[in-house]
Enzyme design. Structure first.
Site, PDB file in Angstrom:
ATOM      1  N   LYS A 567       0.871  -1.175   0.000  1.00  0.00           N
ATOM      2  CA  LYS A 567       0.000   0.000   0.000  1.00  0.00           C
ATOM      3  C   LYS A 567       0.902   1.217   0.000  1.00  0.00           C
ATOM      4  O   LYS A 567       2.129   1.069   0.096  1.00  0.00           O
ATOM      5  CB  LYS A 567      -0.919   0.005   1.228  1.00  0.00           C
ATOM      6  CG  LYS A 567      -0.203  -0.236   2.572  1.00  0.00           C
ATOM      7  CD  LYS A 567      -1.176  -0.249   3.732  1.00  0.00           C
ATOM      8  CE  LYS A 567      -1.844  -1.591   3.947  1.00  0.00           C
ATOM      9  NZ  LYS A 567      -3.241  -1.552   4.260  1.00  0.00           N
ATOM     10  N   ARG A 568       0.331   2.441  -0.121  1.00  0.00           N
ATOM     11  CA  ARG A 568       1.169   3.618  -0.045  1.00  0.00           C
ATOM     12  C   ARG A 568       1.957   3.615   1.268  1.00  0.00           C
ATOM     13  O   ARG A 568       1.481   3.130   2.291  1.00  0.00           O
ATOM     14  CB  ARG A 568       0.308   4.878  -0.138  1.00  0.00           C
ATOM     15  CG  ARG A 568      -0.225   5.126  -1.528  1.00  0.00           C
ATOM     16  CD  ARG A 568       0.890   5.281  -2.529  1.00  0.00           C
ATOM     17  NE  ARG A 568       1.567   6.542  -2.348  1.00  0.00           N
ATOM     18  CZ  ARG A 568       1.469   7.580  -3.169  1.00  0.00           C
ATOM     19  NH1 ARG A 568       0.738   7.499  -4.260  1.00  0.00           N
ATOM     20  NH2 ARG A 568       2.128   8.700  -2.935  1.00  0.00           N
ATOM     21  N   LYS A 573       0.098   4.297   8.294  1.00  0.00           N
ATOM     22  CA  LYS A 573      -0.144   2.901   7.892  1.00  0.00           C
ATOM     23  C   LYS A 573       0.854   1.951   8.575  1.00  0.00           C
ATOM     24  O   LYS A 573       0.697   0.748   8.543  1.00  0.00           O
ATOM     25  CB  LYS A 573      -0.067   2.757   6.377  1.00  0.00           C
ATOM     26  CG  LYS A 573      -1.183   3.520   5.634  1.00  0.00           C
ATOM     27  CD  LYS A 573      -1.046   3.363   4.130  1.00  0.00           C
ATOM     28  CE  LYS A 573      -1.984   4.245   3.327  1.00  0.00           C
ATOM     29  NZ  LYS A 573      -3.354   3.709   3.214  1.00  0.00           N
ATOM     30  N   THR A 678      -9.184  -0.716   1.406  1.00  0.00           N
ATOM     31  CA  THR A 678      -9.947  -1.595   0.519  1.00  0.00           C
ATOM     32  C   THR A 678      -9.112  -2.804   0.132  1.00  0.00           C
ATOM     33  O   THR A 678      -9.648  -3.850  -0.223  1.00  0.00           O
ATOM     34  CB  THR A 678     -10.381  -0.849  -0.763  1.00  0.00           C
ATOM     35  OG1 THR A 678      -9.290  -0.055  -1.213  1.00  0.00           O
ATOM     36  CG2 THR A 678     -11.582   0.040  -0.494  1.00  0.00           C
ATOM     37  N   LYS A 682      -9.629  -7.113  -0.583  1.00  0.00           N
ATOM     38  CA  LYS A 682      -9.091  -7.886  -1.715  1.00  0.00           C
ATOM     39  C   LYS A 682      -8.285  -9.081  -1.210  1.00  0.00           C
ATOM     40  O   LYS A 682      -8.374 -10.190  -1.764  1.00  0.00           O
ATOM     41  CB  LYS A 682      -8.197  -6.991  -2.587  1.00  0.00           C
ATOM     42  CG  LYS A 682      -8.962  -5.850  -3.247  1.00  0.00           C
ATOM     43  CD  LYS A 682      -8.046  -4.780  -3.833  1.00  0.00           C
ATOM     44  CE  LYS A 682      -8.846  -3.508  -4.109  1.00  0.00           C
ATOM     45  NZ  LYS A 682      -8.027  -2.314  -4.343  1.00  0.00           N
TER      46      LYS A 682
END
Ligand code: 9GP
Length: 833
Positions: A567-568, A573, A678, A682
């Site tokens: 992810k970024r 995060k 999101t 997945k």
């Protein structure tokens, strides 16, 4: 209408209407035709690139027949349409998706084989359309897929950036940015040189009075830039519905040159004008969850919303309806605050151009717009200086002042004498540099405001937008939990798993109704089914292992546990928490005897993601991950027990390969910071489990899959503020495991320690805003549980099967239906074949 063919001549048109290929022969014929005529090549010089181009053109033609049908149907039906305004559409590749949605992938596969190519190689030739940063842009792309698949009449509006998100290279462990020029060959767009809008900037406002004494504003002077439309067809799955994504490109208004200047010999300046105009749509700002207040960005925003609104209004005016019917025909969704100027622009069009009274216009405006908030991070909430507005959009600033005045008057009436409240909710922040608060403008100008997961929607109502709940009432605020399209994120990314599920659920209906996945839960205890499931997972891991070998020359064992965080890169995060955990694991392995080490569960820690080019700390995190990888992967004591991989240039097409290979994925943001996430959806949909915090959509994933099927840890969002406060006012303790990790980094084991001094200090000395130290111990404990549970493969796979079976809720179809019903009030419009 003027250009339409008269009735008597229509027969010839109907006779020759293009139908598009439906079988292998037809497909091959189209490919050969495109190779020989469009590309001017032949069977003697058709490489994979040319074969891709021809196949893509064949599919584009096929899509356009459906696109035409859909647009005609929508025009004739004249029913309400949805317009999704987003500065980002992270589409990824289009061909595989088009083939699958049209149900023609096997046709293409066999056809390409006949012509001498493997379909996978041809698909691999396509450049990602990377017009987005991360989750926000990819969500917009999933929404387009669902809107078309569910037959909603909908258009997306965005910018056609010449350069999408930069390409990331890792050189000596550091991120290096390389421009992504993706438009060399793009068969998926249709330039509409005849669809243009002139957009005004700068200048000044003159007021006059009309014959009734009403004051009228005239925005005059300044400069004009032209917006040119490029249309991208968006095919629905198993339906002919094909919607439109319209992307605007900027060019100088006088065409290529200002001929006046050119003729006067001022060649340079005429070229400069042209380049300045083109700059507007040149680059995507590469920041995720960060706004920097740059003039060009505000220019992009106005350019795009003004062109889009002009288009929408033009379409509405064709129907000759009364203005008050506008909201019955048009729903506009604001994807974050980036398109908020659309609210002001529509008010301007109605009042200044169409001569509506202010109140009447404002009623139309507020009934038309809905606003989705995607973040509570203060650094991501947009504010623009009043001075910049005054300079760039003088008339819009006046309108904003009026909107604010009328709003504050209404608040004052309801809450007399509450001056604090008035200054708290004012659109204008009375700071030293006066600022326009875009989120407040978006709330005031919309009829619904939604967050993107339950916790996030609660948080916006109780924290950043609390006063607005008091003023407008709770009904204006709602939640629509994000979703993902199962077409791309299961069927396309993981065809074998999709096939296995289809074999047990009686076909592919689950791709249209994801709740049907619940039928596979009964097979969680079925040995044969588990075996097939495990084989597919293993094959996906082998594929990723091969990719790792070919790109990084590191051998990873597909039987090891694949632990993925892609992810970024962002401090919230917490990739730093992950890599500190990896270092801890490495130190623990080193301290063991060889026999003991062998008994440990082998693990491959896989990272990927881009850092914003100006985000120094995020770049240092990438650097540390790579340095740790360089040490661990080459340590003979460690061997297969631990590998640390940083995959370069994470993007949509790589996600399609990486996600199906996960055993566990990390979604470990500080509680209350990740609005939804999101990719968590997945990863689970592809048969992996999550290690995560109680944040964003992790909470609803837990509710759906059951807490026995997810590894949760860490501080709860309600405790975050207190902890931060404590950190600031007392020395917070760092547990000994984390201290040892810091010592190892500071010893120089992983490269120059000074490089990572700030990362350590942020945790140890500067308040640990992201609570890394608070969550470290529970993170390690939870990772231990992961190791233990993974050893029981039967039970692990059963957990994965049960989880997938319970993921039906997270389809973007459910999400789009909620928007359609609760916010847009729009119905599907079926298009017949
Ligand atoms: O950070 C959020 C992410 O959590 C969410 O999943 C995504 C889609 O709703 O939006 C992201 N927000 C932004 O990129 C900026 O607001």
């Amino acid at each position: 209408v003027e250009a339409s063919i008269p009735e008597p001549q229509r027969e010839a048109w109907t006779k020759h209407q293009v139908q598009g290929f439906t079988d292998k022969d037809g497909f091959e014929k189209e490919v050969v035709r495109h190779v020989e005529t469009t590309l001017a090549r032949s069977l003697y010089n058709c490489d994979e690139g040319a074969a891709y181009s021809a196949a893509a053109l064949a599919f584009r033609d096929r899509l356009i027949t459906n696109w035409n049908k859909t647009q005609q149907r929508q025009t004739f039906a004249d029913s309400k349409r949805v317009y999704y305004l987003s500065l980002e559409f992270l589409m990824g590749r289009a061909m595989d998706n088009a083939m699958l949605n049209l149900g023609l992938k096997n046709v293409a596969k066999d056809g390409m084989q006949d012509l001498g190519f493997r379909i996978e190689d041809i698909i691999g030739q396509e450049h990602d359309a990377a017009l987005g940063n991360g989750g926000l842009g990819r969500l917009a792309a999933c929404f387009l897929d669902s809107l078309a698949s569910l037959d909603y009449p909908a258009w997306g509006y965005g910018l056609r950036y010449r350069y999408g998100i930069f390409k990331q290279e890792i050189i000596n462990g550091y991120q290096v940015e390389v421009p992504d020029y993706w438009l060399d060959f793009n068969p998926w767009e249709f330039p509409r040189h005849d669809v243009t809008v002139d957009i005004q900037f700068y200048g000044n406002v003159r007021k006059s009075q009309d014959e009734n004494g009403k004051s009228v504003a005239h925005w005059e002077g300044g400069e004009i830039v032209t917006a040119v439309a490029y249309d991208v067809p968006i095919p629905g799955y198993a339906t002919p519905s094909t919607n439109n994504l319209r992307l605007w490109s900027s060019k100088a208004s006088s065409g290529e040159f200002d001929f006046q200047k050119f003729n006067n010999g001022d060649y340079e300046s005429s070229v400069a004008d042209q380049q300045r105009a083109e700059t507007i749509s040149a680059v995507l700002y590469p920041n995720d969850n960060l706004e920097r207040g740059k003039e060009l960005r505000l220019k992009q925003q106005y350019f795009w919303v003004a062109a889009s609104l002009h288009d929408i209004v033009r379409r509405f005016k064709k129907s000759k309806r009364a203005w008050k019917e506008f909201p019955d025909q048009v729903a506009i969704q604001l994807n974050d605050t980036h398109p908020t100027l659309a609210i002001v622009e529509l008010q301007r069009i109605l009042v200044d151009k169409e001569n509506l009274e202010w109140d009447e216009a404002w009623e139309i405006v507020t009934s038309t717009f809905g606003y989705t908030n995607h973040t509570v991070l203060p650094e991501a909430l947009e504010k623009w200086s009043v001075g910049l507005f005054q300079h760039l959009l003088p008339r819009h600033l006046q309108i904003i002042y009026d909107i604010n005045l009328f709003f504050l008057q209404s608040v004052e009436k309801k809450f007399p004498k509450d001056h604090d409240l008035l200054s708290r909710v004012s659109i204008i922040e009375e700071s030293q540099v006066k600022m326009v608060r875009m989120a407040y403008l978006a709330i005031i100008g919309s009829h619904k405001v939604n967050g993107v997961a339950e916790l996030h929607s609660d948080l916006i109502q109780t924290t950043i937008f609390r006063d607005f709940v008091t003023i407008f009432g709770a009904d204006k605020f709602t939640n629509v939990t994000n979703g993902i399209t199962p077409r791309r994120w299961l069927h396309q990314a993981n065809p074998r798993l999709s096939e296995l599920i289809a074999s047990k659920t009686g076909g592919y209906d689950f791709l249209k109704d994801l709740t049907l996945l619940n039928q596979i839960e009964q097979y969680a205890g079925d040995k044969e089914f588990r075996k097939e499931w495990a084989e597919i997972k293993y094959a996906n891991k082998v594929r990723l292992a091969k990719y790792i070998k070919s790109t990084l020359d590191v051998t990873v064992n597909p039987a090891a546990l694949f632990d993925v965080q892609v992810k970024r890169i962002h401090e919230y995060k917490r990739q730093q928490l992950n890599i500190f955990g990896v270092i801890h694991r490495y130190l623990a392995l080193k301290a063991m005897s060889p026999e003991e080490r062998k008994k440990q569960l082998p693990r491959v820690s896989i990272f990927g993601g881009k850092a914003a080019p100006g985000y120094w700390m995020a770049k240092q995190i990438i650097h540390l991950i790579n340095n740790v990888g360089a040490v661990v992967n080459n340590d003979p004591d460690i061997g297969d027990q631990l590998k640390v991989i940083f995959l370069e240039d994470y993007n949509v097409s790589k996600a399609e390969m990486i996600i199906p290979a996960n055993d566990i994925s990390e979604h470990i943001s500080t509680a209350g910071t990740e609005a939804s996430g999101t990719s968590n959806m997945k990863f689970v949909l592809n048969g992996g489990l999550i290690i995560g915090t109680c944040d964003g959509a992790n909470i609803e994933i837990t509710r759906e899959v059951g807490q026995e099927n997810i590894f949760l840890f860490g501080t709860l969002s309600e405790d975050v503020e207190d902890l931060r406060h404590q950190h600031n006012y007392s020395n917070h303790s760092i547990d000994s495991n984390l201290s040892k990790v810091f010592e190892a980094i500071q010893s120089g084991k992983f490269g120059e320690p000074n490089d990572f001094g700030a990362m350590i200090s942020a945790v140890r000395d500067h308040g640990d805003y992201y609570l890394v130290s608070d969550d470290f111990e529970s993170y390690l404990d939870t990772q231990k549980m992961v190791d233990t549970e993974y050893r029981n493969q039967d039970e692990w796979i059963a957990k994965c099967i049960r989880s997938v079976a319970r993921m039906g809720f997270f389809s973007s179809d459910r999400c789009i239906n909620e928007y359609a019903e609760g916010i847009w009030n729009v119905e599907p419009l079926v298009v017949k074949n």
